[in-house]
Scaffold this motif. Structure first.
Motif, PDB file in Angstrom:
ATOM      1  N   ALA A   1       0.568  -1.377   0.186  1.00 40.76           N
ATOM      2  CA  ALA A   1      -0.326  -0.074   0.112  1.00 40.76           C
ATOM      3  C   ALA A   1       0.854   1.100   0.018  1.00 40.76           C
ATOM      4  CB  ALA A   1      -0.584   0.268   1.170  1.00 40.76           C
ATOM      5  N   GLN A   2       0.462   1.794  -0.933  1.00 40.92           N
ATOM      6  CA  GLN A   2       0.978   3.154  -0.542  1.00 40.92           C
ATOM      7  C   GLN A   2       0.530   4.538  -1.224  1.00 40.92           C
ATOM      8  OE1 GLN A   2       4.323   4.773  -0.727  1.00 40.92           O
ATOM      9  NE2 GLN A   2       3.829   6.395  -0.511  1.00 40.92           N
ATOM     10  N   ASP A   3       0.838   5.524  -0.424  1.00 43.93           N
ATOM     11  CA  ASP A   3      -0.464   6.889  -0.565  1.00 43.93           C
ATOM     12  C   ASP A   3      -0.666   6.853  -2.569  1.00 43.93           C
ATOM     13  OD1 ASP A   3      -1.115   7.029   1.758  1.00 43.93           O
ATOM     14  OD2 ASP A   3       0.410   8.604   2.104  1.00 43.93           O
ATOM     15  N   TRP A   4      -0.835   8.071  -2.482  1.00 45.18           N
ATOM     16  CA  TRP A   4      -1.413   8.080  -4.086  1.00 45.18           C
ATOM     17  C   TRP A   4      -0.064  10.013  -4.284  1.00 45.18           C
ATOM     18  CZ3 TRP A   4      -3.011   6.934  -8.419  1.00 45.18           C
ATOM     19  CH2 TRP A   4      -2.364   7.141  -9.506  1.00 45.18           C
ATOM     20  N   ASP A   5       0.452  10.217  -3.289  1.00 38.48           N
ATOM     21  CA  ASP A   5       1.371  11.219  -3.794  1.00 38.48           C
ATOM     22  C   ASP A   5       2.547  10.745  -4.575  1.00 38.48           C
ATOM     23  OD1 ASP A   5      -0.353  13.694  -3.521  1.00 38.48           O
ATOM     24  OD2 ASP A   5       0.390  14.554  -1.907  1.00 38.48           O
ATOM     25  N   GLY A   6       2.446   9.345  -3.658  1.00 37.21           N
ATOM     26  CA  GLY A   6       4.301   8.892  -3.071  1.00 37.21           C
ATOM     27  C   GLY A   6       4.698   7.728  -4.782  1.00 37.21           C
ATOM     28  N   ILE A   7       2.721   7.609  -5.156  1.00 34.29           N
ATOM     29  CA  ILE A   7       3.556   6.098  -6.109  1.00 34.29           C
ATOM     30  C   ILE A   7       4.484   6.056  -7.158  1.00 34.29           C
ATOM     31  CG2 ILE A   7       1.295   6.261  -7.208  1.00 34.29           C
ATOM     32  CD1 ILE A   7      -0.075   3.964  -5.788  1.00 34.29           C
ATOM     33  N   ILE A   8       4.464   6.820  -7.589  1.00 33.99           N
ATOM     34  CA  ILE A   8       5.096   7.007  -9.010  1.00 33.99           C
ATOM     35  C   ILE A   8       6.473   7.266  -8.521  1.00 33.99           C
ATOM     36  CG2 ILE A   8       6.000   8.604 -10.373  1.00 33.99           C
ATOM     37  CD1 ILE A   8       3.781   8.510 -12.096  1.00 33.99           C
ATOM     38  N   PRO A   9       6.992   7.972  -7.200  1.00 31.00           N
ATOM     39  CA  PRO A   9       8.320   8.313  -6.750  1.00 31.00           C
ATOM     40  C   PRO A   9       8.561   6.516  -6.300  1.00 31.00           C
ATOM     41  CG  PRO A   9       7.228  10.166  -6.872  1.00 31.00           C
ATOM     42  CD  PRO A   9       6.255   9.241  -6.914  1.00 31.00           C
ATOM     43  N   GLY A  10       7.656   6.221  -5.821  1.00 30.91           N
ATOM     44  CA  GLY A  10       7.751   4.820  -4.995  1.00 30.91           C
ATOM     45  C   GLY A  10       8.243   3.413  -6.187  1.00 30.91           C
ATOM     46  N   LEU A  11       7.484   3.901  -7.220  1.00 31.29           N
ATOM     47  CA  LEU A  11       8.030   2.368  -8.150  1.00 31.29           C
ATOM     48  C   LEU A  11       9.790   2.647  -8.452  1.00 31.29           C
ATOM     49  CD1 LEU A  11       7.159   0.397 -10.563  1.00 31.29           C
ATOM     50  CD2 LEU A  11       6.204   2.559 -11.434  1.00 31.29           C
ATOM     51  N   ILE A  12       9.788   4.127  -9.087  1.00 28.41           N
ATOM     52  CA  ILE A  12      10.794   4.786  -9.279  1.00 28.41           C
ATOM     53  C   ILE A  12      12.469   4.017  -8.121  1.00 28.41           C
ATOM     54  CG2 ILE A  12      12.694   6.223  -9.571  1.00 28.41           C
ATOM     55  CD1 ILE A  12       9.992   7.621 -11.389  1.00 28.41           C
ATOM     56  N   ALA A  13      11.841   4.325  -6.875  1.00 30.57           N
ATOM     57  CA  ALA A  13      12.721   3.427  -6.246  1.00 30.57           C
ATOM     58  C   ALA A  13      13.264   2.889  -5.410  1.00 30.57           C
ATOM     59  CB  ALA A  13      12.909   4.453  -4.766  1.00 30.57           C
ATOM     60  N   ASN A  14      11.899   1.597  -6.473  1.00 29.65           N
ATOM     61  CA  ASN A  14      12.342  -0.161  -6.000  1.00 29.65           C
ATOM     62  C   ASN A  14      11.374  -0.727  -4.650  1.00 29.65           C
ATOM     63  OD1 ASN A  14      13.052  -2.455  -7.021  1.00 29.65           O
ATOM     64  ND2 ASN A  14      14.701  -2.937  -6.326  1.00 29.65           N
ATOM     65  N   LYS A  15      10.256   0.266  -4.054  1.00 27.40           N
ATOM     66  CA  LYS A  15       9.412   0.546  -3.078  1.00 27.40           C
ATOM     67  C   LYS A  15       8.348  -1.058  -3.886  1.00 27.40           C
ATOM     68  CE  LYS A  15       6.396   2.235   0.174  1.00 27.40           C
ATOM     69  NZ  LYS A  15       6.085   3.279   0.992  1.00 27.40           N
ATOM     70  N   TYR A  16       8.477  -1.102  -4.900  1.00 25.41           N
ATOM     71  CA  TYR A  16       7.358  -2.403  -5.692  1.00 25.41           C
ATOM     72  C   TYR A  16       8.051  -2.308  -7.142  1.00 25.41           C
ATOM     73  CZ  TYR A  16       5.005   1.961  -4.858  1.00 25.41           C
ATOM     74  OH  TYR A  16       4.940   3.793  -4.781  1.00 25.41           O
ATOM     75  N   ASP A  17       7.057  -3.570  -7.840  1.00 23.15           N
ATOM     76  CA  ASP A  17       8.022  -3.020  -8.875  1.00 23.15           C
ATOM     77  C   ASP A  17       6.327  -2.907  -9.947  1.00 23.15           C
ATOM     78  OD1 ASP A  17      10.239  -5.126  -8.572  1.00 23.15           O
ATOM     79  OD2 ASP A  17       8.779  -6.820  -7.588  1.00 23.15           O
ATOM     80  N   PHE A  18       5.532  -2.842  -9.823  1.00 17.00           N
ATOM     81  CA  PHE A  18       4.720  -2.111 -11.151  1.00 17.00           C
ATOM     82  C   PHE A  18       3.446  -1.876  -9.916  1.00 17.00           C
ATOM     83  CE2 PHE A  18       3.041  -6.748  -9.982  1.00 17.00           C
ATOM     84  CZ  PHE A  18       2.264  -6.954 -10.691  1.00 17.00           C
ATOM     85  N   VAL A  19       2.151  -1.015 -10.787  1.00 17.58           N
ATOM     86  CA  VAL A  19       1.968  -0.152 -10.275  1.00 17.58           C
ATOM     87  C   VAL A  19       0.421  -0.568 -10.747  1.00 17.58           C
ATOM     88  CG1 VAL A  19       0.547   2.031  -9.533  1.00 17.58           C
ATOM     89  CG2 VAL A  19       2.835   1.841  -8.714  1.00 17.58           C
ATOM     90  N   ILE A  20      -0.526  -0.367 -10.173  1.00 22.24           N
ATOM     91  CA  ILE A  20      -2.475  -0.908 -10.274  1.00 22.24           C
ATOM     92  C   ILE A  20      -2.638  -0.325  -9.884  1.00 22.24           C
ATOM     93  CG2 ILE A  20      -2.015  -3.192  -9.743  1.00 22.24           C
ATOM     94  CD1 ILE A  20      -4.110  -3.580 -12.116  1.00 22.24           C
ATOM     95  N   ALA A  21      -3.010   0.711 -10.091  1.00 26.85           N
ATOM     96  CA  ALA A  21      -4.153   1.763  -9.338  1.00 26.85           C
ATOM     97  C   ALA A  21      -4.784   3.099  -9.899  1.00 26.85           C
ATOM     98  CB  ALA A  21      -3.121   2.386  -8.074  1.00 26.85           C
ATOM     99  N   SER A  22      -5.022   2.087 -10.427  1.00 27.80           N
ATOM    100  CA  SER A  22      -6.463   3.151 -12.022  1.00 27.80           C
ATOM    101  C   SER A  22      -5.964   4.226 -12.245  1.00 27.80           C
ATOM    102  CB  SER A  22      -7.562   3.625 -11.007  1.00 27.80           C
ATOM    103  OG  SER A  22      -8.110   2.112 -10.713  1.00 27.80           O
ATOM    104  N   MET A  23      -4.163   4.165 -12.588  1.00 32.00           N
ATOM    105  CA  MET A  23      -3.220   5.594 -12.920  1.00 32.00           C
ATOM    106  C   MET A  23      -3.823   5.863 -14.433  1.00 32.00           C
ATOM    107  SD  MET A  23       0.748   5.816 -12.798  1.00 32.00           S
ATOM    108  CE  MET A  23       0.734   6.312 -11.046  1.00 32.00           C
ATOM    109  N   PHE A  24      -4.099   7.217 -15.078  1.00 35.76           N
ATOM    110  CA  PHE A  24      -4.848   7.174 -16.308  1.00 35.76           C
ATOM    111  C   PHE A  24      -3.724   7.012 -16.987  1.00 35.76           C
ATOM    112  CE2 PHE A  24      -8.356  10.608 -15.489  1.00 35.76           C
ATOM    113  CZ  PHE A  24      -8.876   8.807 -15.049  1.00 35.76           C
TER     114      PHE A  24
END
Length: 262
Positions: A71-94
């Motif tokens: 789980a990741q707050d929306w504001d940090g969801i792309i930075p978290g991906l780039i920082a290798n916190k997770y491998d992919f994001v599926i969170a209704s992102m346009f």
């Protein structure tokens, strides 16, 4: 003999380490927000759930991979991906051009539109920039909805929220004149919840590609090209074998891939 025993033990340890490394490589970490029902939310047992989560886990199963949810707050969801916190994001992102500068996207897994919400007695029928100038708008921070309001209504009083639920709360409390959000969650909120009964979706859906992009996609780090390909292959497979439809029908009365009733 002692020498041979040591070698045998060393080989066994090496085999275990290799197996552990292989297993780790089979694990993927799926990032999502957990505050955007019915797409992603925390259920009554405290677990991540929703359409996004079910689709993500189905993709993992199709790829033969084990997935851990993050789980990741929306504001940090792309930075978290780039920082290798997770491998992919599926969170209704346009899928938008601006986001493509930071991450890669899968093929779209559903279509989406944005909508205005106002109090039922608001009487708003003119959505021109001039007519809504000075009104108080609400939107989730870091979203294309917020970008839309800033671009089209620069004189509006825009209030940003950490989650859509927070924006909904202020809308229900009468602190906002208008709110802009994704059509399906706002439809659920206004039609199926007690606090949402205050309000209704008004005007035409907002479908300008500048703001809704090319649909909703799964975000992956740009360098992970093999994972992008694997996810696209798995997405096509779950659509073909009926898994996608089963998940879709669990949450929606329409096909969200086409935004049409079936």
């Amino acid at each position: 003999m002692k020498f041979k025993t040591t070698i045998a033990k060393g080989a066994a340890v090496a085999a275990l380490l290799f197996a552990g490394a292989a297993q780790a490589q089979d694990n993927l970490r799926l990032g999502t927000e957990g505050a955007f029902p019915p797409f992603n939310f925390i259920d009554s047992s405290g677990e991540l759930a929703g359409f996004d989560v079910d689709i993500g886990l189905a993709l993992c199963a199709e790829m033969g991979r084990t997935c851990d949810l993050v789980a990741q707050d929306w504001d940090g969801i792309i930075p978290g991906l780039i920082a290798n916190k997770y491998d992919f994001v599926i969170a209704s992102m346009f899928i938008t051009e601006e986001r493509k500068k930071q991450v890669a996207f899968s093929d779209p897994y559903y279509l989406a539109a944005m909508s205005f919400v106002a109090a039922k007695d608001a009487g708003i029928t003119d959505f021109s920039t001039e007519a809504l100038s000075g009104m108080t708008f609400g939107a989730q921070s870091g979203t294309t909805q917020a970008d839309f309001i800033q671009a089209v209504y620069p004189e509006a009083d825009l209030r940003l929220y950490a989650s859509q639920d927070d924006a909904n709360l202020d809308m229900a409390s009468g602190r906002l004149d208008l709110m802009v959000g994704d059509t399906i969650p706002l439809s659920d909120w206004t039609l199926k919840t007690d606090d949402g009964a205050c309000c209704e979706i008004i005007g035409e859906p907002i479908t300008d590609p500048e703001f809704v992009g090319d649909g909703v996609g799964i975000a992956i780090r740009q360098e992970d090209t093999e994972l992008v390909e694997a996810i696209n292959t798995a997405l096509a497979a779950i659509i073909e074998n009926g898994t996608y439809k089963e998940i879709n029908d669990k949450y929606f009365d329409i096909n969200v891939r086409t935004m049409k009733a079936e």
